[in-house]
Design a protein around this motif. Structure first.
Motif, PDB file in Angstrom:
ATOM      1  N   MET B 344       0.841  -1.201   0.000  1.00  0.00           N
ATOM      2  CA  MET B 344       0.000   0.000   0.000  1.00  0.00           C
ATOM      3  C   MET B 344       0.878   1.253   0.000  1.00  0.00           C
ATOM      4  O   MET B 344       0.624   2.210  -0.723  1.00  0.00           O
ATOM      5  N   LYS B 361      -4.247   9.419   3.393  1.00  0.00           N
ATOM      6  CA  LYS B 361      -5.227   8.919   2.425  1.00  0.00           C
ATOM      7  C   LYS B 361      -5.233   7.415   2.263  1.00  0.00           C
ATOM      8  O   LYS B 361      -6.200   6.862   1.754  1.00  0.00           O
ATOM      9  N   VAL B 362      -4.152   6.759   2.645  1.00  0.00           N
ATOM     10  CA  VAL B 362      -4.101   5.309   2.442  1.00  0.00           C
ATOM     11  C   VAL B 362      -3.978   4.549   3.759  1.00  0.00           C
ATOM     12  O   VAL B 362      -4.801   3.703   4.080  1.00  0.00           O
ATOM     13  N   PRO B 365      -6.992   5.314   6.499  1.00  0.00           N
ATOM     14  CA  PRO B 365      -8.259   4.663   6.129  1.00  0.00           C
ATOM     15  C   PRO B 365      -8.182   3.141   6.208  1.00  0.00           C
ATOM     16  O   PRO B 365      -9.122   2.498   6.667  1.00  0.00           O
ATOM     17  N   ALA B 366      -7.034   2.583   5.780  1.00  0.00           N
ATOM     18  CA  ALA B 366      -6.929   1.123   5.829  1.00  0.00           C
ATOM     19  C   ALA B 366      -6.884   0.630   7.266  1.00  0.00           C
ATOM     20  O   ALA B 366      -7.394  -0.435   7.582  1.00  0.00           O
ATOM     21  N   GLN B 460     -10.298  -5.989   5.184  1.00  0.00           N
ATOM     22  CA  GLN B 460     -10.579  -5.187   4.006  1.00  0.00           C
ATOM     23  C   GLN B 460      -9.421  -5.089   3.023  1.00  0.00           C
ATOM     24  O   GLN B 460      -9.607  -5.180   1.833  1.00  0.00           O
ATOM     25  N   TYR B 461      -8.195  -4.918   3.540  1.00  0.00           N
ATOM     26  CA  TYR B 461      -7.112  -4.662   2.597  1.00  0.00           C
ATOM     27  C   TYR B 461      -6.363  -5.921   2.190  1.00  0.00           C
ATOM     28  O   TYR B 461      -5.311  -5.858   1.611  1.00  0.00           O
ATOM     29  N   GLU B 462      -6.899  -7.087   2.525  1.00  0.00           N
ATOM     30  CA  GLU B 462      -6.154  -8.298   2.162  1.00  0.00           C
ATOM     31  C   GLU B 462      -6.658  -8.880   0.850  1.00  0.00           C
ATOM     32  O   GLU B 462      -7.697  -8.506   0.359  1.00  0.00           O
TER      33      GLU B 462
END
Lengths: 290, 462
Positions: B344, B361-362, B365-366, B460-462
């Protein structure tokens, strides 16, 4: 480099072909075979040396990337091709122990020069990574991320247009136009990688660096990305690192063969794959090691 | 016969069973053509024998200890003359406690009557009998259990699987103990709270705006009309927690961001443990820091700019509580931000984003779900915190949202209601349980929300 040396390297098992071995390599007397320079160079590297701490990962590499060409870089694991690629947009700056010596120019301008802004540089030299890495945001927001940061759109309509154009160029628009608000992480692997390409081209870079963009994808998704690379070269200059020699042969005009941090041979892709001039190159592409 | 003696005997019997079981299985194995002819290793047969000897006897032992008191009591009381037994329950209880006190040697015989002295002799006799019987039975059960197991040793006995399933049950019962304890706490608080709500109506408690839990003990006492409005306490609790979170969340989160994204490895390896020491400081130390240093400082500061600040203020307590919670928020957020994959960061930096854009921004949120979960856990801690507030925020239940005034919290009131000698039939004391129940539900609710948030967005980010 002598033939005896080359034999010795060939005998090194692949796991050991790493940074450690390079300590014993004599840099002084090696010379790249083939023509590393082109007339319409978009980026040009001269005598680039990259170090991770004490270890040297790239040795005295000089190489041009021509305007609107696809240059592929091949070589066994640990040969430094990814390191070289990452020094082209200063992604190596993130790694604290990494030092880059030498001269790398973009349109005749030193990218490691004191006045150079990495933020602007990376907007001009975009990157696509090995593993698809969309943000955990919607598809729309993934593509809009770069334009937002760089203030490229002044209205919602402009942003919509940038997003659509980028997705079209990445040949993903038809598949996702109805689900732009869905998370980008919900797409399939190949779609995710095309989304990452769309994200990279949304800021209108001049050069796109691709670090093994298909290594996590199945053959069908790979074929689509390769078609895409072919279309993208009309607008962009592309440097791609790949482990697949077929891929290098299919997508690129020029091919560079790296071995243990050295640029061994570079030339026209067809020539490299049909008539390699260096023994190491020949061994590699005929599958004798690597 | 001491409890520990029984216990040690039992342990010895288990060890003996282990060796006997192992030895016998070896003999059988050798006779059957080597140890390979056995289904399990000899030690498994040994463990099986030991468990068979130990577990039923241990169970008997525990049950015996649990019912011994009441059985002995009813036996002794049955031996008392009828007119003594005719007393009320409370008197009889006192009477019985006196004679037991004498039996164990705490009360001088002079203060007891002749029947009690006789009964205490009966008590001693019964107890003695009970102890001996307990020892005998426990040993007997252990020996029988061990022998049964040893007798069953055969080449095709699946001792390994047997031991495995017994251990599963032991693990299960251990986890069950935690559940039972929680249930016990909730129920005990609940029953006392119900007694409270029989005296004070639940609406008065939940919606009353006045908290002054002084009850008249005698009918003719003046100035003591108890009122149990819980709102000022809730507002006070939320006020102090809000001040604490205003300190802890920004400082904790930003230091987490610095540590995980900017700091060199060396700096991080020194700073993180130091900040975590903050979490190890006992809250009572924070309490006097708040009361003796921060509160006067805030009062003086307030006076110098013309504000009237109470010497015990919600602000002082909240500030120090916030400092206490910083490492908690920091440590949780740091783990969560570090867990966001490097891909990311590379993606964002590779687009030409700066580090701070990437974080805003990244990364945030993640990591947000995890951070929110961590913050909610921190809020639960702030709400449950007592010591700092007792010392720094005072006891006056004022309904205010001005952080410069003295307020009080639910936990502080529980403490003040229950310290010292209390009568446990007055609503004043029982109010503590009602407060405890409310507190339990508030923190439970926050924890449930935290768990929900964390679970819903975790992957979510996986």
């Amino acid at each position: 480099m002598t033939t005896a040396d080359a034999k010795a390297y060939g005998a090194v098992p692949q796991e050991a072909v790493g940074l450690d071995v390079q300590d014993h390599v004599d840099v002084a007397d090696y010379q790249t075979i083939g023509e590393p320079y082109v007339e319409n160079a978009k980026m040009s590297a001269r005598n680039v040396n990259v170090y991770y701490g004490e270890k040297q990962a790239i040795m005295d590499v000089s190489l041009d990337i021509g305007e609107n060409e696809v240059l592929s870089m091949i070589g066994p694991s640990g040969c430094g091709k990814s390191t070289f690629l990452r020094s082209l947009n200063r992604m190596n700056d993130i790694i604290p122990i990494c030092r880059v010596h030498g001269d790398i120019q973009l349109d005749g301008e030193d990218i490691y020069g004191s006045g150079q802004d990495t933020v602007l540089l990376r907007a001009r030299v975009g990157m696509v990574f090995q593993k698809p890495n969309p943000f955990p945001k919607s598809i729309y927001e993934n593509v809009a991320y770069g334009p937002r940061i760089h203030g490229l759109a002044h209205s919602k309509a402009e942003m919509d247009e940038i997003v659509e154009t980028s997705l079209r160029r990445a040949s993903l628009w038809e598949e996702v136009k109805d689900v732009l608000d869905q998370p980008g992480t919900g797409l399939s692997g190949g779609q995710q990688q095309r989304l990452c390409i769309a994200r990279a081209i949304a800021v209108s870079p001049e050069v796109i660096l691709m670090d093994e963009p298909c290594s996590a994808l199945d053959p069908i998704a790979t074929a689509r990305i390769e078609e895409l690379i072919d279309e993208l070269k009309e607008r962009f200059t592309i440097a791609i690192v790949t482990h697949s020699m077929q891929q290098a042969a299919r997508v690129s005009q020029r091919t560079a063969y790296f071995h243990l941090g050295k640029l061994i041979e570079v030339g026209d892709t067809k020539q490299i794959f049909t008539m390699p001039r260096h023994e190491l190159t020949e061994n590699y592409i005929t599958g004798r090691f690597g | 016969m001491q409890t520990s003696t029984v216990f040690l005997t039992l342990l010895a019997l288990c060890v003996v069973s282990f060796f006997v079981g192992r030895h016998k299985s070896r003999l059988i194995g050798m006779a059957g053509g080597g140890l390979q002819s056995l289904h399990s290793l000899p030690t498994h047969y040994g463990y099986m024998a030991a468990l068979w000897a130990g577990l039923p006897a241990l169970l008997l032992f525990v049950v015996w200890l649990a019912v011994e008191g009441s059985v002995v009591r009813s036996l002794v009381i049955a031996s008392l003359p009828a007119e003594v037994r005719a007393q009320g329950v409370d008197q009889l209880g006192l009477y019985y406690n006196q004679l037991v006190g004498h039996a164990v040697g705490n009360i001088e015989p002079a203060s007891l009557d002749a029947t009690q002295l006789a009964a205490s002799a009966v008590y001693n006799e019964v107890m003695n009998y009970s102890r001996n019987l307990k020892m005998l039975l426990v040993c007997l059960v252990a020996i029988i259990g061990g022998m049964l197991a040893v007798m069953r040793v055969k080449p095709d006995l699946r001792a390994r699987n047997h031991v495995e399933s017994i251990f599963t049950w032991i693990l299960f019962s251990c986890s069950f103990i935690a559940v039972l304890t929680t249930l016990g706490i909730v129920l005990s608080v609940l029953f006392e709270a119900i007694r409270f709500f029989q005296a004070i109506s639940i609406t008065d408690f939940l919606f009353g705006l006045q908290w002054s839990p002084q009850m008249a003990i005698r009918a003719d006492q003046v100035g003591a009309s108890g009122s149990f409005g819980f709102v000022p306490l809730l507002v006070g609790t939320l006020l102090i927690s809000a001040v604490a979170m205003l300190i802890a969340v920004p400082v904790g989160l930003m230091s987490a961001i610095y540590l995980s994204e900017y700091a060199s490895r060396r700096f991080r390896s020194i700073t993180k443990p130091v900040l975590e020491i903050l979490a190890g400081v006992p809250t009572v130390v924070y309490g006097f820091f708040a009361a003796l240093t921060v509160a006067p400082f805030i009062r003086n500061l307030g006076e110098s700019v013309g504000l009237s600040v109470a010497s015990e203020s919600a602000l002082a307590a909240g500030l120090v509580m916030g400092i206490m919670i910083i490492p908690f928020v920091m440590s949780l957020s740091d783990d969560i931000i570090s867990a966001v994959p490097d891909t990311m960061r590379e993606a964002s930096l590779g687009m030409g984003a700066t580090m701070s854009e990437t974080i805003r921004k990244v990364l945030l949120p993640a990591a947000l779900p995890g951070i929110v979960g961590g913050i909610l856990l921190a809020v639960s801690r702030a709400i449950g915190e007592t010591m700092i507030v007792v010392m720094a925020a005072g006891l006056s239940a004022k309904l205010t949202i001005n952080p410069l005034e003295a307020v009080t919290t639910i936990t502080v009131q529980i403490v003040t209601l229950l310290v010292g000698d209390q009568e446990f039939d007055s609503p004043k004391t029982l109010a503590a349980f009602a407060l405890g129940l409310v507190l339990f539900f508030v923190t439970l609710l926050l924890n449930v929300i935290a768990l929900y948030v964390v679970r819903k967005y975790r992957e979510q980010y996986e």
